[in-house]
Design a protein around this motif. Structure first.
Motif, PDB file in Angstrom:
ATOM      1  N   MET A   1     123.724 -78.924  14.123  1.00 36.69           N
ATOM      2  CA  MET A   1     123.627 -79.952  13.078  1.00 36.69           C
ATOM      3  C   MET A   1     122.619 -81.030  13.490  1.00 36.69           C
ATOM      4  N   THR A   2     121.708 -81.318  12.601  1.00 32.84           N
ATOM      5  CA  THR A   2     120.740 -82.405  12.830  1.00 32.84           C
ATOM      6  C   THR A   2     120.762 -83.309  11.610  1.00 32.84           C
ATOM      7  N   ARG A   3     121.010 -84.577  11.841  1.00 33.59           N
ATOM      8  CA  ARG A   3     121.071 -85.520  10.715  1.00 33.59           C
ATOM      9  C   ARG A   3     119.923 -86.512  10.802  1.00 33.59           C
ATOM     10  N   ILE A   4     119.301 -86.732   9.651  1.00 36.60           N
ATOM     11  CA  ILE A   4     118.143 -87.625   9.571  1.00 36.60           C
ATOM     12  C   ILE A   4     118.345 -88.574   8.410  1.00 36.60           C
ATOM     13  N   LEU A   5     118.170 -89.851   8.654  1.00 32.89           N
ATOM     14  CA  LEU A   5     118.225 -90.845   7.581  1.00 32.89           C
ATOM     15  C   LEU A   5     116.819 -91.071   7.045  1.00 32.89           C
ATOM     16  N   GLN A   6     116.718 -91.217   5.737  1.00 34.02           N
ATOM     17  CA  GLN A   6     115.439 -91.515   5.079  1.00 34.02           C
ATOM     18  C   GLN A   6     115.577 -92.805   4.289  1.00 34.02           C
ATOM     19  N   ILE A   7     114.660 -93.719   4.506  1.00 30.31           N
ATOM     20  CA  ILE A   7     114.527 -94.877   3.624  1.00 30.31           C
ATOM     21  C   ILE A   7     113.104 -94.864   3.079  1.00 30.31           C
ATOM     22  N   SER A   8     112.886 -95.567   1.965  1.00 33.74           N
ATOM     23  CA  SER A   8     111.588 -95.434   1.313  1.00 33.74           C
ATOM     24  C   SER A   8     111.200 -96.705   0.577  1.00 33.74           C
ATOM     25  N   ASP A   9     109.899 -96.860   0.378  1.00 32.89           N
ATOM     26  CA  ASP A   9     109.368 -97.889  -0.520  1.00 32.89           C
ATOM     27  C   ASP A   9     109.945 -99.272  -0.222  1.00 32.89           C
ATOM     28  N   LEU A  10     109.641 -99.723   0.987  1.00 28.95           N
ATOM     29  CA  LEU A  10     110.149-101.025   1.460  1.00 28.95           C
ATOM     30  C   LEU A  10     109.397-102.182   0.802  1.00 28.95           C
ATOM     31  N   HIS A  11     108.104-101.978   0.565  1.00 33.40           N
ATOM     32  CA  HIS A  11     107.236-102.980  -0.102  1.00 33.40           C
ATOM     33  C   HIS A  11     107.344-104.360   0.539  1.00 33.40           C
ATOM     34  N   ILE A  12     107.256-104.382   1.853  1.00 32.70           N
ATOM     35  CA  ILE A  12     107.359-105.657   2.582  1.00 32.70           C
ATOM     36  C   ILE A  12     106.106-106.510   2.330  1.00 32.70           C
ATOM     37  N   MET A  13     106.355-107.799   2.109  1.00 32.52           N
ATOM     38  CA  MET A  13     105.295-108.791   1.873  1.00 32.52           C
ATOM     39  C   MET A  13     105.068-109.577   3.166  1.00 32.52           C
ATOM     40  N   PRO A  14     103.934-110.301   3.267  1.00 32.98           N
ATOM     41  CA  PRO A  14     103.806-111.244   4.387  1.00 32.98           C
ATOM     42  C   PRO A  14     104.976-112.222   4.362  1.00 32.98           C
ATOM     43  N   GLU A  15     105.362-112.695   5.545  1.00 26.31           N
ATOM     44  CA  GLU A  15     106.543-113.570   5.648  1.00 26.31           C
ATOM     45  C   GLU A  15     106.426-114.754   4.685  1.00 26.31           C
ATOM     46  N   GLY A  16     107.512-115.070   3.997  1.00 34.04           N
ATOM     47  CA  GLY A  16     107.537-116.210   3.084  1.00 34.04           C
ATOM     48  C   GLY A  16     107.151-115.871   1.656  1.00 34.04           C
ATOM     49  N   GLN A  17     106.732-114.613   1.404  1.00 33.91           N
ATOM     50  CA  GLN A  17     106.343-114.232   0.036  1.00 33.91           C
ATOM     51  C   GLN A  17     107.342-113.231  -0.542  1.00 33.91           C
ATOM     52  N   LEU A  18     107.537-113.315  -1.850  1.00 31.54           N
ATOM     53  CA  LEU A  18     108.429-112.396  -2.551  1.00 31.54           C
ATOM     54  C   LEU A  18     107.613-111.377  -3.330  1.00 31.54           C
ATOM     55  N   PHE A  19     108.146-110.177  -3.461  1.00 37.17           N
ATOM     56  CA  PHE A  19     107.523-109.140  -4.294  1.00 37.17           C
ATOM     57  C   PHE A  19     107.532-109.628  -5.738  1.00 37.17           C
ATOM     58  N   GLN A  20     106.352-109.682  -6.344  1.00 33.34           N
ATOM     59  CA  GLN A  20     106.188-110.168  -7.721  1.00 33.34           C
ATOM     60  C   GLN A  20     106.881-111.515  -7.922  1.00 33.34           C
ATOM     61  N   ASP A  21     106.833-112.341  -6.885  1.00 28.90           N
ATOM     62  CA  ASP A  21     107.427-113.688  -6.895  1.00 28.90           C
ATOM     63  C   ASP A  21     108.915-113.673  -7.235  1.00 28.90           C
ATOM     64  N   ALA A  22     109.558-112.533  -7.079  1.00 31.93           N
ATOM     65  CA  ALA A  22     110.944-112.436  -7.553  1.00 31.93           C
ATOM     66  C   ALA A  22     111.891-111.704  -6.599  1.00 31.93           C
ATOM     67  N   ILE A  23     111.410-110.695  -5.888  1.00 34.46           N
ATOM     68  CA  ILE A  23     112.322-109.824  -5.131  1.00 34.46           C
ATOM     69  C   ILE A  23     112.054-109.987  -3.637  1.00 34.46           C
ATOM     70  N   ASP A  24     113.118-110.300  -2.886  1.00 38.38           N
ATOM     71  CA  ASP A  24     112.998-110.486  -1.438  1.00 38.38           C
ATOM     72  C   ASP A  24     113.157-109.124  -0.754  1.00 38.38           C
ATOM     73  N   THR A  25     112.033-108.415  -0.642  1.00 38.11           N
ATOM     74  CA  THR A  25     112.086-107.056  -0.094  1.00 38.11           C
ATOM     75  C   THR A  25     112.454-107.054   1.390  1.00 38.11           C
ATOM     76  N   ALA A  26     112.094-108.125   2.104  1.00 40.66           N
ATOM     77  CA  ALA A  26     112.432-108.201   3.530  1.00 40.66           C
ATOM     78  C   ALA A  26     113.941-108.350   3.717  1.00 40.66           C
ATOM     79  N   ALA A  27     114.557-109.223   2.923  1.00 42.62           N
ATOM     80  CA  ALA A  27     116.019-109.393   3.016  1.00 42.62           C
ATOM     81  C   ALA A  27     116.721-108.084   2.658  1.00 42.62           C
ATOM     82  N   ALA A  28     116.191-107.383   1.655  1.00 40.18           N
ATOM     83  CA  ALA A  28     116.798-106.111   1.248  1.00 40.18           C
ATOM     84  C   ALA A  28     116.716-105.094   2.387  1.00 40.18           C
TER      85      ALA A  28
END
Ligand SMILES: [Fe+2]
Length: 260
Positions: A1-28
């Motif tokens: 058995m081999t288990r692998i986690l996948q995450i995707s599309d983090l869309h991280i912004m430079p520190e202090g900026q929100l995605f489209q001024d609305a979504i805190d992708t870093a906090a997510a």
């Protein structure tokens, strides 16, 4: 058995900026990583965490610097492939200390695990939103699959190789490539494909092989199947995927409700 986690599309912004001024992708992402770490006793052991592209929104050094700070807290060894929002050279610099990062050319990689070989395929076309498997990547994949013979393979690639029905996303999908399709069809062992790009859990098939698209860690693409539909974003609606590989293969969705 081999288990692998996948995450995707983090869309991280430079520190202090929100995605489209609305979504805190870093906090997510921080919330997702700590939630997955808390879930590990229940789902582990997990061999790797793979990020299937769009690590950053802007592709700039500031965003990758921000991401480096966040990934320092990851509980698992990780690997990544680029998405259309990434910049290959900035991403290479960001992960230069990681043993899997090629020092030039496409960001393709291979890792042999107990029950499966995982491959990262670079589909980024710099400056464009659609994806492509270039001749260089095809040649690498052909040689790699030939070497692997009957071995099971899980391929990570940002752009899904099939149309999802979300027209606005399909318009920036993977360019058709019959040679790529033929290579996957002809491989003598089992093949699974794991993608991102569409920010939704969607399953399908390509070259007779099962394909899974992972949700984003922070926001979904709106569900609009009309021909004239546009791209909208829904905050939240996030998730991760657990690939459970061995004698039986399973693909499990991890939703925020699983993360406590
Ligand atoms: Fe994305």
């Amino acid at each position: 058995m081999t288990r692998i986690l996948q995450i995707s599309d983090l869309h991280i912004m430079p520190e202090g900026q929100l995605f489209q001024d609305a979504i805190d992708t870093a906090a997510a992402l921080r919330q997702m990583l700590s939630g997955l770490a808390g879930l590990l006793p229940a789902i582990g052991p997990v061999e790797r965490l793979v990020i299937s592209g769009d690590l950053t929104e802007t592709g700039c050094k500031g965003a990758y610097d921000h991401l480096r700070d966040i990934m320092a807290e990851a509980a698992l060894p990780w690997r990544a492939i680029p998405g259309n929002h990434d910049c290959r050279e900035a991403m290479r610099a960001f992960a230069a200390q990681e043993g899997w990062m090629p020092d030039h050319g496409p960001i393709n990689w291979r890792e042999d695990l107990d029950d499966v070989t995982i491959l990262g395929l670079d589909t980024l076309v710099e400056g464009a939103a659609h994806g492509a498997v270039t001749d260089t990547t095809l040649a690498w994949l052909e040689a790699t699959l030939r070497d692997l013979r009957h071995r099971p393979v899980l391929i990570f690639m940002h752009h899904p190789p099939f149309d999802t029905g979300i027209s606005a996303m399909d318009a920036i999908g993977l360019s058709p490539n019959p040679r790529f399709e033929g290579l996957l069809r002809d491989h003598e062992g089992p093949v699974q494909i794991a993608c991102g790009h569409v920010h939704r859990m969607i399953t399908g098939a390509f070259a007779g092989r099962p394909v899974t698209i992972a949700p984003s860690t922070s926001h979904a693409v709106g569900l609009d199947l009309r021909m004239e539909g546009g791209i909208t974003f829904i905050p939240g609606h996030s998730g991760a995927i657990l690939h459970d590989l061995g004698a039986r293969c399973r693909t499990l969705l991890i939703s925020p409700d699983d993360l406590g």
